[in-house]
Design an enzyme around this catalytic site. Sequence first.
Site, short mmCIF file in Angstrom:
data_model
loop_
_atom_site.label_atom_id
_atom_site.label_comp_id
_atom_site.label_asym_id
_atom_site.label_seq_id
_atom_site.Cartn_x
_atom_site.Cartn_y
_atom_site.Cartn_z
N ASP A 152 47.01 17.77 -21.77
CA ASP A 152 47.36 18.55 -20.58
C ASP A 152 48.64 17.94 -20.01
O ASP A 152 48.91 16.76 -20.22
CB ASP A 152 46.22 18.42 -19.55
CG ASP A 152 46.27 19.49 -18.47
OD1 ASP A 152 47.33 20.11 -18.28
OD2 ASP A 152 45.24 19.66 -17.79
N LYS A 153 49.40 18.76 -19.32
CA LYS A 153 50.69 18.28 -18.79
C LYS A 153 50.80 18.68 -17.34
O LYS A 153 50.35 19.76 -16.96
CB LYS A 153 51.75 18.96 -19.67
CG LYS A 153 53.16 18.80 -19.29
CD LYS A 153 53.74 19.97 -18.58
CE LYS A 153 55.12 19.64 -18.07
NZ LYS A 153 55.63 20.60 -17.12
N HIS A 154 51.37 17.82 -16.54
CA HIS A 154 51.53 18.17 -15.12
C HIS A 154 52.92 17.73 -14.65
O HIS A 154 53.34 16.61 -14.91
CB HIS A 154 50.47 17.45 -14.28
CG HIS A 154 50.54 17.80 -12.84
ND1 HIS A 154 49.88 18.89 -12.30
CD2 HIS A 154 51.20 17.23 -11.81
CE1 HIS A 154 50.13 18.95 -11.01
NE2 HIS A 154 50.95 17.96 -10.68
N SER A 155 53.59 18.65 -13.97
CA SER A 155 54.86 18.27 -13.34
C SER A 155 54.63 18.27 -11.84
O SER A 155 53.93 19.14 -11.31
CB SER A 155 55.93 19.30 -13.70
OG SER A 155 57.00 19.20 -12.78
N THR B 154 54.69 27.90 -12.11
CA THR B 154 54.65 28.41 -13.48
C THR B 154 53.98 29.79 -13.55
O THR B 154 54.40 30.66 -14.31
CB THR B 154 53.87 27.40 -14.36
OG1 THR B 154 54.61 26.19 -14.38
CG2 THR B 154 53.66 27.90 -15.76
N ARG C 179 44.75 18.93 4.33
CA ARG C 179 45.93 18.04 4.29
C ARG C 179 47.17 18.82 4.67
O ARG C 179 48.05 18.32 5.37
CB ARG C 179 46.09 17.45 2.88
CG ARG C 179 45.08 16.37 2.57
CD ARG C 179 45.13 16.00 1.11
NE ARG C 179 46.41 15.50 0.70
CZ ARG C 179 46.92 15.64 -0.52
NH1 ARG C 179 46.23 16.25 -1.47
NH2 ARG C 179 48.11 15.16 -0.82
N SER D 202 44.27 14.27 -5.89
CA SER D 202 44.37 15.73 -5.98
C SER D 202 44.76 16.15 -7.40
O SER D 202 44.14 17.02 -8.01
CB SER D 202 45.39 16.20 -4.93
OG SER D 202 45.90 17.45 -5.25
N LYS E 157 41.94 17.52 -10.71
CA LYS E 157 42.05 18.85 -11.35
C LYS E 157 42.20 18.71 -12.86
O LYS E 157 41.67 19.50 -13.63
CB LYS E 157 43.23 19.62 -10.74
CG LYS E 157 42.93 20.10 -9.31
CD LYS E 157 44.10 20.80 -8.68
CE LYS E 157 45.16 19.85 -8.22
NZ LYS E 157 46.21 20.38 -7.38
N LYS E 158 42.94 17.68 -13.28
CA LYS E 158 43.10 17.44 -14.72
C LYS E 158 41.75 17.09 -15.34
O LYS E 158 41.39 17.58 -16.40
CB LYS E 158 44.06 16.28 -14.99
CG LYS E 158 45.47 16.48 -14.50
CD LYS E 158 46.27 17.37 -15.38
CE LYS E 158 46.87 18.47 -14.57
NZ LYS E 158 47.37 19.61 -15.24
#
Length: 436
Positions: free
Chosen positions: A82-85, A122, A170, A185, A189-190
């Site tokens: 998985d990828k997160h920016s 995205t 928040r 956070s 989710k990941k």
Amino acid sequence: MTAFNMIRFIERKRDCGKHTGEELHTFVDSVMRGTVPDYQISAWLMAAFLNGLDDDELMHFTKSLALSGETISYQPEDRIIDKHSTGGVGDKTTLILVPLVAACGSRISKLSGPGLGFTGGTIDKLESIPGMDMHLSDDRFREQVNTIGCAISGHSLKLAPAEGKFYKLRDVTGTVPSIPLITASIVSKKLAGGAYGYLFDVKCGSGAFMCDAVRARELAAKLTDVSKKLGKTCLSVITDMEQPLGEWVGNSAEVYEAVEVLSGRGPSDTRELCIFLAAAMLEMSGRAKSRDEGAELASKALDDGSALDKFAEMIRAQNGDASVVREPLKILPRASHTYEIRSDRDGYLSRLDALLIGEGLRALGGGRLTKEDVIDPSVAIQLPHKVSSKVAKDDVLIRIYYNSEPRFRESLAYVEKCWEVSERAGKRKLILDTVY
Ligand code: URA
């Protein structure tokens, strides 16, 4: 176990005390059951914002958020990545990386949140492809990752629902910019998404959440630490967001640039970053023995058309019009008017401020101020030159593509201040650091 006392729990964090894993789990559970009022959750959030969470607390809080709803699971041997920016202006890397990594033989799952603020999402970008379904059910999402090797979808509300609840509070209590709370956070989710390994692209610069290198490094280190403590393979890369990535900023325009890069063309910075990140993911998944081998595989997949074919396959699987990969300019929505900003002298482009460009796009209608705002996918800002490029007087530095005159004027107020041409080139590095 003694009954959970929310007042004592808040006081402990207020007084810089430490929570046990059990307490944190009970807290998240109580929030989910609706037995803690918002004002007490908010008080705790502020205490945690001010006094932090140590590594143990962070791991337990993250895990409790992740397990607050449904979870997706895969076979561990499939090594799904998985990828997160953390989000930036013109950041279309997900659109390219997901099909690219899948074309190289690894499986990649990408659950995305909505775009808010000046950084685009995205989901919004891909929704500019006619028919594209960006809200797959968790079962359909997993099935697509298992069959064609990749999927991108909006985060289902059933995954880590407690995280959504905390995030909403928040957002209205001034407690978003806390490194432990951001880490919990993102990683929760990941974790709920079920992948084997994570790649975090932590953006750093004016157009990013983390404007300075110290904070970006701190976030990158926390993301990596917590993920590893939770048994995940993980890498964080810190990348430049002082100027936007690539040539195009805007929803459909970024899909166009993604198609260009997936066709072996496109701006060199976007290509370079995607190859770097893809290589790291291919190494993580075991598909490549080294980062160099991963980079070779990724370059080849961009140049031989296989990454573009995989993008078309993913679009078809999600009901979108896959002819966008052959005729992007015919399929993607485009704005009706253009305005050009030209250089007033010979020299070097020394500044192209990502924040002002992001704000400029949002003013055009390409981003949101509130969750309810409707995006105009066709508006865009084109940046034919990058920082440190040599430019001549009258060269076009910026093109604004717009539909509404009042919105254009609002946008211009940001964009006309975003650039500078100087006698000397102000060089910027694209990949700033890697945190293992
Ligand atoms: N992105 C997230 O997913 N969570 C945060 O808290 C901040 C950015």
